[in-house]
Design an enzyme around this catalytic site. Structure first.
Site, PDB file in Angstrom:
ATOM      1  N   LYS A  76       0.848  -1.199   0.000  1.00 44.59           N
ATOM      2  CA  LYS A  76       0.000   0.000   0.000  1.00 44.59           C
ATOM      3  C   LYS A  76       0.880   1.245   0.000  1.00 44.59           C
ATOM      4  CE  LYS A  76      -3.938   2.034   2.532  1.00 44.59           C
ATOM      5  NZ  LYS A  76      -4.793   1.930   3.731  1.00 44.59           N
ATOM      6  N   SER A 151      -9.637   2.071   2.787  1.00 49.21           N
ATOM      7  CA  SER A 151      -8.738   2.776   1.892  1.00 49.21           C
ATOM      8  C   SER A 151      -7.704   1.889   1.198  1.00 49.21           C
ATOM      9  CB  SER A 151      -7.993   3.848   2.692  1.00 49.21           C
ATOM     10  OG  SER A 151      -7.140   3.256   3.659  1.00 49.21           O
ATOM     11  N   SER A 175      -9.815  -0.030   7.110  1.00 49.71           N
ATOM     12  CA  SER A 175      -9.221   0.114   5.776  1.00 49.71           C
ATOM     13  C   SER A 175      -8.603  -1.143   5.180  1.00 49.71           C
ATOM     14  CB  SER A 175      -8.172   1.225   5.783  1.00 49.71           C
ATOM     15  OG  SER A 175      -8.800   2.479   5.713  1.00 49.71           O
TER      16      SER A 175
END
Lengths: 487, 101, 472
Positions: A76, A151, A175
């Protein structure tokens, strides 16, 4: 190039193939990039093809010394990677080239995993749809008109689409778990302190955790083994070592499981609730004790998140001011002008809104009136979990109130964007470990996630239940094969 | 119930060093009031503890013991700050010799 | 009558080896931006650490200032934007200062007075800014340097008291060995606030703060100026409307308005989640208390008892290394003679050479011998000076230097007797004068003895023999 399908396989299967020299790391890296080229998910912000191939080549002469050796992984884009651009999906850090690796990344490199690239996400991890990214929204591999969740959108989408073997995500209010449930993969938020936050670009410091996002429960346990451990660079990390693979396949019949009433209330989509109930009934038949419980203060998750999470965020994001790393407004006539122009242009709408809320929550008398009270309510909420875990091994429920929904649906509502996380936030508030595990599909063939929560540093119990359910449900979770099946 | 007006929104924006046009001020006025309404829910919680949970960790008394290490070379410091590596300092627009701490 | 109320805030840099929240060196360097780790840059993804030595030093200060200790502590973030603040927040202690509600005792016109200490807490320093023509240059060497902030209660009644408080505070911190406390180098920084109110009322006036005053002396000067300025306004029917921040200009001796304070600064304090809680045990606190060095007040009393004069006491105590040296040596040789030379010739030498007492070429054993021989008056003070100078400049053994300088004394009674008889016989006039009670005569005769011996006669012995001869 001949199309291969190695990336559909699990860590252990790939490890066997690598050990027996049936395939090389280069084959896997090439397949990953071939899949990326074919894909239109916008799951990546930065790719590192040249280095990935170079590293794969170097690994060919080395002994396959561990199960993660030579496997492509995605990170990420809020986790620092040395000399590989790390943007947080923000204009602010569009050209940010970290000079160090996050501890979790360092650990993966030590295992000779190969980083394919940095995954797209909501800007600074603020959002639950992937739509707040400066680099454009991400698509859900199950239905490209839908959001992948967020996210950790790109991490979930790329693992789901079998572009990489696995990915790292981060979870501040859901997330990892929410996109994992929307994309039909296994995502775990570890206990706060299990994985070092050193190198995780901070959002909510007392809530953030890095965690593994994988196709299978076993892969998840293996990846968590690799990234966890105490770190002198993170004073909130804790020295508890465990081998999570030892919990896989253990007997479940003595498990005592709690289901909070709040988790199964009307606010949860009916199909989702039904699927969770099916699981509950099955577990009871297997001899598990499953009981409904009341955990107080769960309903305060959103205000707690807005006060504590966004208060911390407003402070953590103050360092992006045009003075040092990151974007700096090109023209300004004073220091204050530079600050305001830099921050107004460098941050996107959602980030600015959250900074505004967080700043407001801490300003003037609000810190006393709200912030300190919120910290006490947080203690009370956490105490409710502690008491529940005195009697039960696990808490389960749906990961989310809903399944993946259409892109653009969230719109510009200040509050709505938090409501996706009402079931996941309490876990971050308390610092507990929790997983989202795929347990089925809606009629539209959209994945549904089961939320499995354990007490502190008891990820093992989550893996026991999850491995059992994964085996029992035996779902087909490759979105690339959806068409074949439904046709 | 508490509510906040445009002036308050501007004050918060100033604290956060964000520049808002009038449109945005109006937007935030609505948004922040909405959030405020949500947040006021915790006003009604009757506290049963005085303990503040700052971070969910049982860690305490962690230190290092006055050892010097991990210092960066100046060119690395400057590179990390996005400044030309041959400089000695990081330069910012002129600050009036004022102080804040 | 209008009377002033004064409060003092002091920031002191602690001299640990490493910074407070990072392992960068805590040391002045001529090379800007070299004592820096990623943490000091507030680099994305980095987290603070905590230096135990800084906690120890702050604990010592809190105990020496008679404070209550916060056994359970956490840190807080103080949020504001400024280019010298890398993270956009300062990690400090707002809610749980390591010490609170203490006091420091000063002596005002012979009367002892306790100045209340509101709090002492740990925090980090900011970058050093250099303000140029076009821009401001940042040096991160200072970012993260450990500080303690010490805030007095607003109980100081005159500028003189403020000066006494600061001198005492500086001395105390110096003796704890936790800081250089040099205002001119920035390792001690003083802010003073003052307001006037009618005597015997308990409503305070609106205060003005004078920031970053360059010396303790100037704290007194600026407070005097500010007191008079405010008094003039108030006595002429005016009002102090806003809290002001002012600056002292040492060229004009005036304070200058920097800015009026906004309606309170909005620092948005909240507990720092990245640093875990600290618990100081009673045992830790007691052990630290036991290990506190002897404080100047006690030393002062001891020195008075030894018979040192006030100037000597002041000089010795003002320099901690000198005092440490004296404490150790005074038991090994004559304490008074030592004090004399230490605060005289030795100190001038140290100042001239810009070195400290521990950098002397002279061996301490030799100093002890020198002091003892001077105490026995083996040499004249002029010879002593010569001898000491040589020892200070080039070192060596007392005995050898005496020979080298030809200072070897004639202490042989028979040699001196023979010479003195000869001189007495050659100067009958002087003998006559002496017998008639003219003091000058004996000095003249001694001078002859010294001339004859090239100054090497043991003066006390020679005098003794001379007197004996004259009385024959």
């Amino acid at each position: 190039m001949k199309k291969t399908n190695y990336l559909e396989k699990s860590f252990k299967e790939l490890n066997e193939l690598l050990k027996n020299k049936v395939i090389t790391p280069t084959d896997l890296v090439e397949e990953a990039f071939a899949r990326i080229e074919e894909s239109d998910l916008n799951a990546f912000i930065t790719l590192d093809k040249e280095n990935a191939l170079k590293e794969a080549k170097e690994l060919e002469n080395m002994e396959v010394d561990n199960v993660l050796f030579g496997l492509p992984i995605a990170i990420k884009d809020n986790i620092t990677t040395k000399d590989l651009r790390t943007t947080c999906a923000s204009h602010m850090l569009e050209n940010f080239m970290p000079i160090y690796d996050a501890t979790a990344v360092e650990k993966l490199k030590a295992k000779h995993m190969i980083i394919i690239g940095k995954t797209n996400m909501d800007e600074f991890a603020m959002g639950s749809t992937g739509e707040t990214s400066y680099f454009g929204n991400i698509l859900n591999p199950w239905n490209k008109k839908l959001v992948p969740g967020g996210s950790s959108s790109g991490s979930a989408a790329s693992v789901s689409a079998r572009i990489v073997t696995s990915a790292l995500g981060s979870d501040t209010g859901g997330s990892i778990r929410q996109p994992a449930s929307f994309c039909g993969i296994v995502g775990l938020k570890p206990t706060y302190g299990r994985v070092s936050r050193h190198g995780l670009i901070a959002f909510g410091s007392s809530l953030d955790q890095i965690g593994p996002m994988t196709k299978t429960v076993e892969d998840n346990a293996i990846l968590l083994n690799a990234i966890s451990g105490v770190d002198e660079n993170d004073y909130t990390s804790k020295d508890v070592t465990d081998d999570f693979t030892t919990y896989l396949g253990k007997d479940i019949k003595d498990l005592k499981i709690a289901v909070p009433t709040y988790f199964m209330s009307e606010q949860v989509n009916e199909t989702v609730r039904e699927k969770v109930l099916e699981v509950i009934h099955h577990l009871m038949k297997q001899g598990c004790v499953v009981e409904e419980v009341n955990i107080p203060y769960l309903e305060y998750a959103i205000p707690l998140y807005q006060i504590i999470g966004l208060g911390e965020a407003s402070s953590n994001l103050a360092r992006y001011d045009g003075v040092k790393y990151g974007y700096k407004a090109p023209n300004y006539d004073s220091l204050e002008d530079m600050y305001e122009k830099t921050r107004s242009a460098g941050f996107g709408e959602e980030v600015k809104r959250r900074i505004m809320i967080g700043t407001f929550m801490l300003s003037g008398e609000n810190a006393n009136q709200y912030y300190h009270k919120a910290l006490k309510v947080r203690e009370m909420l956490t105490d409710g979990f502690r008491k529940t875990f005195e009697k039960y091994d696990l808490i389960i429920g749906p990961t989310n109130t809903n399944v993946a929904y259409p892109l653009g649906q969230k719109g510009d509502d200040a509050l709505k964007s938090f409501y996706d996380d009402i079931l996941t936030i309490p876990v971050n508030m308390a610092g507990l470990p929790a997983m989202s595990l795929p347990i089925g599909f809606t009629e539209e063939h959209l994945p549904i996630g089961l939320h499995i929560i354990a007490s502190y540093f008891n990820e093992g119990k989550i893996y026991t239940l999850a491995s059992y359910l994964e085996k029992y449900l035996n779902l087909s979770l490759d979105p690339n094969k959806k068409e074949e099946e439904t046709c | 119930m508490k509510s906040l007006d445009k002036e308050h929104v501007k004050h918060v924006a100033k604290l956060a060093r964000l520049r808002l046009d009038e449109n945005e001020v109006s937007k935030y006025e609505i948004a922040l009031n909405q959030i405020l309404e949500e947040i006021e829910k915790i006003e009604n919680v009757e506290l049963t503890t005085n303990v503040e949970l700052i971070a969910p960790t049982e860690n305490h008394d962690l230190y290092f013991h006055d050892t010097v290490k991990n210092e960066l070379k100046r060119n690395i410091v400057l590179k990390a700050c996005g400044v030309d590596e041959t400089h000695e300092y990081i330069e910012v627009p002129k600050v009036i010799a004022d102080e804040e701490n | 009558m209008l009377v002033p109320t004064i409060g003092i805030e002091v920031h002191v840099e602690l001299k640990s080896k490493a910074k407070v929240y990072s392992t960068a060196k805590n040391e002045f360097s001529y090379e800007p931006n070299t004592n820096v780790t990623l943490i000091d840059l507030g680099y994305p993804g980095t987290l603070p650490k905590l230096n135990r030595e800084v906690v120890n030093m702050a604990l010592k200060a809190a105990l020496a200032l008679n404070c209550e200790i916060s056994k359970d502590m956490h840190f807080d973030r103080k949020n504001y934007f400024y280019p010298d603040l890398p993270k956009g927040y300062q990690i400090t202690q707002s809610m749980t200062p390591i010490g609170h509600d203490g006091y420091l005792e000063i002596e005002v016109n012979g009367k002892k007075k306790q100045i209340g200490i509101e709090r002492i807490h740990i925090e980090e320093d900011t970058c050093k800014s250099i303000h140029g023509e076009t821009g401001t240059l940042l040096n991160f060497n200072r970012a993260g340097v450990p500080l303690v902030e010490i805030v007095s209660k607003p109980v100081i009644e005159t500028p003189e008291e403020a000066v006494l408080y600061l001198e005492k505070l500086r001395e105390t911190l110096l003796y704890l060995g936790i800081s250089d406390v040099k205002i001119e180098e920035g390792s001690m920084r003083c802010d003073a606030n003052i307001s006037l109110h009618e005597e015997n009322t308990d409503t305070f006036g609106t205060k003005c703060e004078i920031k970053n005053i360059g010396s303790i002396h100037n704290v007194g000067v600026s407070l005097h100026y500010e007191e008079n300025r405010q008094r003039e306004i108030l006595e002429n029917g005016g009002q102090i409307l806003h809290e002001e921040t002012r600056r002292f200009d040492d060229k004009t001796g005036k304070t200058i308005l920097m800015r009026t304070k906004e309606t309170g600064n909005d620092y948005r304090y909240f507990p720092e989640p990245d640093l875990p809680m600290i618990h100081l045990t009673l045992e830790e606190i007691e052990n630290t208390k036991k290990q506190l060095p002897i404080m100047p007040d006690v030393l002062r009393e001891n020195y008075r008892k030894l018979g040192l004069n006030e100037n000597q006491i002041k000089t010795i105590i003002a320099a901690r290394d000198l005092c440490e040296f004296y404490e150790q040596e005074r038991k090994l040789c004559d304490a008074n003679v030592l004090a004399n030379y230490l605060t005289g010739d030795i100190l001038s030498f140290l100042n001239r050479e810009k070195i400290n007492i521990n950098e002397l070429k002279m061996d301490v054993k030799e100093l002890e011998e020198f002091v003892n021989r001077m105490a026995k008056k083996e040499f004249s003070s002029k010879q002593g000076k010569e001898l000491l100078n040589e020892l200070l400049e080039n070192g060596g053994k007392v005995e050898e230097v005496i020979k080298k300088l030809g200072l070897a004394q004639i202490s042989d009674t028979s040699v001196l007797e023979e010479m003195i008889i000869k001189i007495v016989n050659n100067h009958p006039d002087s003998v006559k004068d002496y017998k008639e009670g003219k003091d000058r005569a004996i000095k003249f005769l001694m001078g002859q003895v010294m001339k004859e011996t090239k100054g090497q006669a043991n003066p006390s012995l020679a005098m003794e023999i001379l007197k004996a001869e004259l009385s024959k």
